[in-house]
Design an enzyme around this catalytic site. Structure first.
Site, PDB file in Angstrom:
ATOM      1  N   HIS A 186     -27.507  -1.709 -13.476  1.00 49.32           N
ATOM      2  CA  HIS A 186     -27.884  -1.439 -14.869  1.00 49.32           C
ATOM      3  C   HIS A 186     -27.715  -2.709 -15.707  1.00 49.32           C
ATOM      4  O   HIS A 186     -28.590  -3.051 -16.511  1.00 49.32           O
ATOM      5  CB  HIS A 186     -27.025  -0.308 -15.442  1.00 49.32           C
ATOM      6  CG  HIS A 186     -27.631   1.048 -15.317  1.00 49.32           C
ATOM      7  ND1 HIS A 186     -27.664   1.727 -14.130  1.00 49.32           N
ATOM      8  CD2 HIS A 186     -28.229   1.865 -16.237  1.00 49.32           C
ATOM      9  CE1 HIS A 186     -28.253   2.896 -14.309  1.00 49.32           C
ATOM     10  NE2 HIS A 186     -28.592   3.002 -15.576  1.00 49.32           N
ATOM     11  N   HIS A 233     -18.644   1.597 -14.166  1.00 50.19           N
ATOM     12  CA  HIS A 233     -18.438   0.238 -13.681  1.00 50.19           C
ATOM     13  C   HIS A 233     -17.207  -0.365 -14.326  1.00 50.19           C
ATOM     14  O   HIS A 233     -16.875  -0.056 -15.476  1.00 50.19           O
ATOM     15  CB  HIS A 233     -19.648  -0.653 -13.983  1.00 50.19           C
ATOM     16  CG  HIS A 233     -20.866  -0.328 -13.190  1.00 50.19           C
ATOM     17  ND1 HIS A 233     -20.993  -0.650 -11.857  1.00 50.19           N
ATOM     18  CD2 HIS A 233     -22.020   0.299 -13.539  1.00 50.19           C
ATOM     19  CE1 HIS A 233     -22.174  -0.233 -11.419  1.00 50.19           C
ATOM     20  NE2 HIS A 233     -22.809   0.347 -12.415  1.00 50.19           N
TER      21      HIS A 233
END
Length: 419
Positions: A186, A233
């Site tokens: 991402h 993350h």
């Protein structure tokens, strides 16, 4: 050696899931009841961040309004807003972990940032750019996007770092939780697309450079921060994704014109494109356990191959989507109500065609692949996790979506007078 040790300590510091949890708490995110006790068991009694209180003390703080930034003795905390994370229908995760947030604005803002790296954004952004703005620019953006996402997905499955531990992290999204974490694709996409857009469009389009820089910075920052906010993350994953995307962009940006010209003009380009993209997906990496990574990689490569083949067919048939050279540099100053209306109409009609193509190809390819490889398809979810089904389904379906995006839909627009 001393420098290496300092870098290793810094990397371990940035990878600590408690840093992610601290950022979430700063943004008002809280886990379900009893989360503090679970976090204490998972995180031990060590400090949280920068010499903060031990987990036992933090557990007491989470049950008290002052633990989230309110003043002791004040009017009390704002009302909590409870949600459930979005899950992936192909995984076993039920997404039942309920969380609460004290800021709907931040939740929707970072949800928007996350969507800037999801399929919904891609199926709107790339078609709008190709059909309404500049097909030349759109093709090159897709080339860069394919290479960035492909290398990012492969790197994940080579490094094989897990997602941040939960607890202490609250998972606001579990859609990609079966994939590995390092680097954040991402973050890579959210860095590469706006920077490539700036590099490719500046000089071709008339706009202030400062506007492009601010847009790229805000876009990149929103996507990167959203992945930490969602608990998907670590800080290190996001920084690595950001730097990795810049490195790939530096390497591939000079050859994007060569790749695009090859796709358009070389006689055997479709054969080479299809073979190359297929080989990259089959031989690039293997999974120790199933995850969404393999299917997403095949989906990206299939879409890139379909767009490249569609571009070649356009060139052969003389269907010109690029703006005439005498209209350069392009400008947005000519935007009128009529032009805007036609752009929205093209987007609506075109996206409907793409979605219908996706549904039709999905309905056809999954049973066909199951029949060819003699795989039971009474449980579609399990069948789609088999490589023999997943790769053909993703390649063919999204290859046709990419081909429709570049050739079939523009032909439809020409036929109905919307070109």
């Amino acid at each position: 050696m001393a420098l290496c040790r300092r870098l290793a300590r810094l990397a371990a510091h940035l990878q600590d899931p408690r840093k992610v949890a601290a950022f979430q708490r700063l943004c008002g995110v809280e886990g379900p009841s009893g989360w503090a006790d679970a976090e204490q068991r998972a995180g031990g009694r060590g400090p949280v961040v920068n010499g903060g209180p031990p987990a036992a003390e933090r557990a007491g703080e989470q049950g008290h309004p002052a633990g989230n930034g309110t003043v002791p003795g004040g009017a009390g905390p704002p009302q909590r807003w409870r949600r459930r994370p979005r899950r992936n229908s192909l995984t076993e995760e039920d997404g039942s972990q309920e969380f609460s947030t004290r800021s709907r604005f931040l939740y929707y803002l970072f949800s928007l940032g996350t969507e800037l790296g999801n399929e919904l954004f891609y199926i709107l952004f790339f078609p709008f750019c190709i059909w309404n703005l500049d097909a030349w620019l759109g093709r090159r953006l897709i080339i860069i996007w394919v290479w960035v996402m492909y290398l990012g997905q492969c790197t994940k499955d080579v490094i094989r770092w897990p997602r941040p531990a939960s607890p202490p992290v609250v998972k606001l999204e579990v859609f990609y939780n079966s994939e590995y974490s390092m680097p954040s694709t991402h973050a890579m996409s959210g860095t590469a697309i706006p920077l490539a857009l700036l590099l490719l469009s500046y000089g071709r389009w008339q706009y202030p450079l400062m506007f492009g820089l601010i847009l790229a910075f805000c876009w990149c920052s929103l996507v990167c921060c959203s992945r930490i906010y969602m608990g998907m993350h670590s800080i290190l994953d996001v920084i690595a994704g950001f730097l990795y995307a810049i490195l790939i962009l530096v390497v591939f940006h000079p050859v994007v014109d060569l790749i695009d010209n090859f796709n358009l003009t070389y006689k055997y380009a479709p054969l080479i494109i299809i073979s190359l993209h297929l080989a990259l997906g089959i031989f690039s990496f293997t999974l120790d356990t199933w995850s969404t990574s393999r299917g997403d990689t095949a989906q990206i490569l299939g879409c890139g191959a379909g767009v490249a083949c569609g571009s070649h067919v356009n060139y052969i048939m003389g269907l010109k989507l690029d703006p005439p050279p005498d209209t350069l540099p392009l400008s947005l100053s000519s935007l009128t109500v009529t032009v805007f209306g036609k752009a929205i109409l093209r987007l609506l009609i075109g996206v409907v065609v793409l979605l219908l193509t996706k549904v039709a190809m999905k309905k056809a390819t999954i049973p066909l692949a199951c029949k060819i490889f003699r795989i039971p398809h009474d449980d579609v979810r399990k069948a789609r996790q088999r490589m023999e089904v997943e790769l053909p389904y993703r390649y063919i379906t999204y290859g046709m979506v990419g081909f429709s995006l570049m050739f079939i839909v523009p032909c439809l627009f020409h036929f109905i007078g919307l070109s």
